[in-house]
Design an enzyme around this catalytic site. Structure first.
Site, PDB file in Angstrom:
ATOM      1  N   ASN A 144       0.941  -1.155  -0.063  1.00  0.00           N
ATOM      2  CA  ASN A 144       0.067   0.001   0.015  1.00  0.00           C
ATOM      3  C   ASN A 144       0.758   1.212  -0.068  1.00  0.00           C
ATOM      4  O   ASN A 144       1.486   1.626   1.103  1.00  0.00           O
ATOM      5  CB  ASN A 144      -0.834  -0.161   1.094  1.00  0.00           C
ATOM      6  CG  ASN A 144      -1.803   1.212   1.255  1.00  0.00           C
ATOM      7  OD1 ASN A 144      -1.592   2.108   0.377  1.00  0.00           O
ATOM      8  ND2 ASN A 144      -2.769   0.941   2.371  1.00  0.00           N
ATOM      9  N   ARG A 179      -2.708  -2.055  -3.245  1.00  0.00           N
ATOM     10  CA  ARG A 179      -3.740  -1.197  -3.251  1.00  0.00           C
ATOM     11  C   ARG A 179      -3.725  -0.098  -4.212  1.00  0.00           C
ATOM     12  O   ARG A 179      -2.686   0.500  -4.232  1.00  0.00           O
ATOM     13  CB  ARG A 179      -3.839  -0.762  -1.749  1.00  0.00           C
ATOM     14  CG  ARG A 179      -5.160   0.284  -1.470  1.00  0.00           C
ATOM     15  CD  ARG A 179      -4.917   0.925  -0.287  1.00  0.00           C
ATOM     16  NE  ARG A 179      -5.831   1.829  -0.233  1.00  0.00           N
ATOM     17  CZ  ARG A 179      -6.082   3.284   0.468  1.00  0.00           C
ATOM     18  NH1 ARG A 179      -4.787   3.420   0.624  1.00  0.00           N
ATOM     19  NH2 ARG A 179      -7.208   3.861   0.338  1.00  0.00           N
ATOM     20  N   HIS A 226     -13.179   3.074   0.326  1.00  0.00           N
ATOM     21  CA  HIS A 226     -13.132   2.070   1.263  1.00  0.00           C
ATOM     22  C   HIS A 226     -13.631   0.745   1.034  1.00  0.00           C
ATOM     23  O   HIS A 226     -14.199  -0.229   1.633  1.00  0.00           O
ATOM     24  CB  HIS A 226     -13.806   2.531   2.530  1.00  0.00           C
ATOM     25  CG  HIS A 226     -13.140   3.767   3.067  1.00  0.00           C
ATOM     26  ND1 HIS A 226     -13.969   4.397   4.219  1.00  0.00           N
ATOM     27  CD2 HIS A 226     -11.893   3.882   3.438  1.00  0.00           C
ATOM     28  CE1 HIS A 226     -13.169   5.060   4.807  1.00  0.00           C
ATOM     29  NE2 HIS A 226     -11.830   5.109   4.438  1.00  0.00           N
ATOM     30  N   ARG A 237     -12.397  15.729   7.804  1.00  0.00           N
ATOM     31  CA  ARG A 237     -13.508  16.234   6.826  1.00  0.00           C
ATOM     32  C   ARG A 237     -14.813  16.518   7.214  1.00  0.00           C
ATOM     33  O   ARG A 237     -15.123  15.876   8.123  1.00  0.00           O
ATOM     34  CB  ARG A 237     -13.338  14.908   5.866  1.00  0.00           C
ATOM     35  CG  ARG A 237     -11.830  14.580   5.111  1.00  0.00           C
ATOM     36  CD  ARG A 237     -11.993  13.532   4.055  1.00  0.00           C
ATOM     37  NE  ARG A 237     -10.995  12.963   3.847  1.00  0.00           N
ATOM     38  CZ  ARG A 237     -10.544  11.596   3.728  1.00  0.00           C
ATOM     39  NH1 ARG A 237     -11.591  10.730   3.955  1.00  0.00           N
ATOM     40  NH2 ARG A 237      -9.521  11.149   3.813  1.00  0.00           N
ATOM     41  N   ASN A 247     -13.540  -0.282  18.044  1.00  0.00           N
ATOM     42  CA  ASN A 247     -13.097   0.008  19.351  1.00  0.00           C
ATOM     43  C   ASN A 247     -13.952   0.952  20.420  1.00  0.00           C
ATOM     44  O   ASN A 247     -13.670   1.087  21.661  1.00  0.00           O
ATOM     45  CB  ASN A 247     -11.649   0.860  19.329  1.00  0.00           C
ATOM     46  CG  ASN A 247     -10.558  -0.126  18.667  1.00  0.00           C
ATOM     47  OD1 ASN A 247     -10.333  -1.230  19.173  1.00  0.00           O
ATOM     48  ND2 ASN A 247      -9.928   0.284  17.684  1.00  0.00           N
ATOM     49  N   GLU A 298      -8.130  -5.214   5.137  1.00  0.00           N
ATOM     50  CA  GLU A 298      -7.934  -4.835   3.723  1.00  0.00           C
ATOM     51  C   GLU A 298      -6.821  -5.621   2.969  1.00  0.00           C
ATOM     52  O   GLU A 298      -6.889  -6.364   1.945  1.00  0.00           O
ATOM     53  CB  GLU A 298      -7.970  -3.369   3.461  1.00  0.00           C
ATOM     54  CG  GLU A 298      -9.087  -2.485   3.820  1.00  0.00           C
ATOM     55  CD  GLU A 298      -8.877  -1.115   4.033  1.00  0.00           C
ATOM     56  OE1 GLU A 298      -8.606  -0.814   5.213  1.00  0.00           O
ATOM     57  OE2 GLU A 298      -9.322  -0.240   3.143  1.00  0.00           O
TER      58      GLU A 298
END
Ligand code: AMP
Length: 399
Positions: free
Chosen positions: A7, A91, A180, A241, A336, A385
């Site tokens: 990645n 990725r 995602h 964001r 979590n 992933e």
């Protein structure tokens, strides 16, 4: 069969070497500050001390070389030669409309990933550099590209189109792509396994809640809508964001607040979200502490706004799918933060989604957190992933 998963970011590179016989991670690591002073590699192998190398790396080829050297290092490595790497899975952030699945990389694929760089100028060029670096050092090892956008390509046109002049879609490819995708695909498949059902029979809402957040509606195994859009800025509120805002705010900021285009872009991506609202941090642990232990009202507002927006998406996706069988929480916060899951699920009982507060508080791994008999099952599933990339890479290179 060992698969190396890469990645690659603009100055960093994450990697995992996975043995596909038992899907065990043999080694994982992170290279940071590539091309910047102080570059270093940290490799972790279960049961051993971290292996840290600090040395100048001028480019990604040097970084990949150091990764390979670390993997075959006779004291700190996990394989004896590069021949033990059967394939590499990369990725890749954006596959545009060209890819609805992972694909074996060849020159044409590389060219089309390059063409998608205009849609992901910060990510695709770095992914391409990573692919080329591996190609230089392992020219005979097959490589597979796994796109963040691919899973969302099944959205119907009325879900992915914006109500803008159609020419903007034809001319600039402006539409919703979603991100995602590898995570949403992975956790939805795992959810079907946990429910002992075929994914083609299920309506699943997956909530990937980490630093970046997105929600997806997965009907019969196919994504029919997702909250991120043309860029990862759309959708729910995130760490920094903004998520959805009235688009007129942008022109107002330019005209009235006299911000430049770059300043607005920076404000929406880096200074907004729960960080912008709370003024505390983009890290949910800090925000929770400020809200629940220190009585910080703006942190409390950030938490409430964050939960509310995810709840809105769950409601709208249940409507879009004509129901929902299962809601999945994943990623840093989703896995979590019990209090976040509780805040989001509060009030969803009308849908048939009943959270078990005791199970929710105790959840540490892939588990049910809904009460026995809840019509809609609520699950926590740690995302992976890298494993999804490795599985695709295995399937494609063995085909
Ligand atoms: P990710 O992008 O998936 O790595 O997730 C990063 C986010 O997960 C950060 O905002 C972290 O604060 C958050 N996170 C990690 N552990 C916890 C926790 N125990 N409680 C709340 N948030 C957490």
């Amino acid at each position: 069969m060992n698969i190396l998963v890469i990645n690659c970011g603009s100055s960093s590179l994450k990697y995992q070497l996975i043995s596909m016989e038992n899907e065990k991670v043999l080694a994982k690591g992170l290279v940071e500050r590539i091309g910047i002073e102080g570059s270093n590699l940290v490799q972790k192998v279960e049961g051993r001390d971290k292996y840290i190398i600090t040395k100048p790396m001028n480019n990604h080829t040097e970084a990949v070389k150091l990764v390979l050297d670390s993997l075959i290092d006779k004291d700190h490595g996990v394989i004896s030669s590069m021949d033990e790497i059967s394939a590499v899975g990369h990725r890749v952030v954006h596959g545009g409309e060209n890819y609805s699945k992972s694909v074996l990389i060849n020159d044409d694929v590389l060219k089309s990933i390059e063409e998608c760089s205009k849609l992901a100028p910060l990510h695709n060029p770095a992914n391409i550099i990573g692919i080329n670096a591996c190609k230089d050092l392992m020219p005979n090892v097959p490589m597979v590209a796994v796109f963040d956008t691919a899973f969302h390509q099944t959205m119907p046109d009325y879900a992915y189109m914006y109500a803008l002049p159609y020419e903007l879609y034809s001319k600039y490819s402006i539409r919703k792509y979603g991100f995602h995708g590898t995570s949403h695909r992975y956790v939805s498949k795992e959810a079907a396994k946990m429910l002992s059902k075929d994914i083609s029979e299920l309506k699943i809402i997956t909530c990937h809640i980490g630093n970046g957040c997105s929600v997806a509606a997965i009907k019969n195994g196919k994504c029919i809508d997702t909250s991120m859009g043309f860029t990862p800025l759309e959708g729910v509120a995130m760490g920094t964001r903004s998520g959805n805002i009235d688009p007129a705010v942008v022109t107002f900021l330019i005209k009235e607040a006299k911000l430049s285009v770059d300043e607005v872009e920076n404000l929406l991506n880096k200074k907004s979200g729960v960080y912008g609202i709370s003024g505390v941090s983009s890290d949910f642990r800090d925000i929770k502490k400020a809200a629940f232990q220190e009585g910080n009202k703006r942190a409390e507002l950030a938490v409430n706004l964050f939960n509310y927006r995810i709840k809105q998406y769950i409601g709208s996706y249940a409507a879009a799918m004509g129901g929902v069988d299962c809601i999945v929480f994943t990623a840093g916060i989703g896995e979590n933060s019990a209090v976040t899951r509780e805040g989001i699920c509060e009030g969803l009982e009308f849908l048939g989604a009943e959270l078990d507060k005791v199970k929710n508080d105790a959840a540490t791994d892939a588990e049910y957190i809904s009460v026995e008999g809840s019509k809609v099952k609520i699950l926590v599933i740690p995302t992976d992933e890298e494993l999804m990339i490795a599985r695709d890479t295995k399937e494609i290179t063995l085909a």
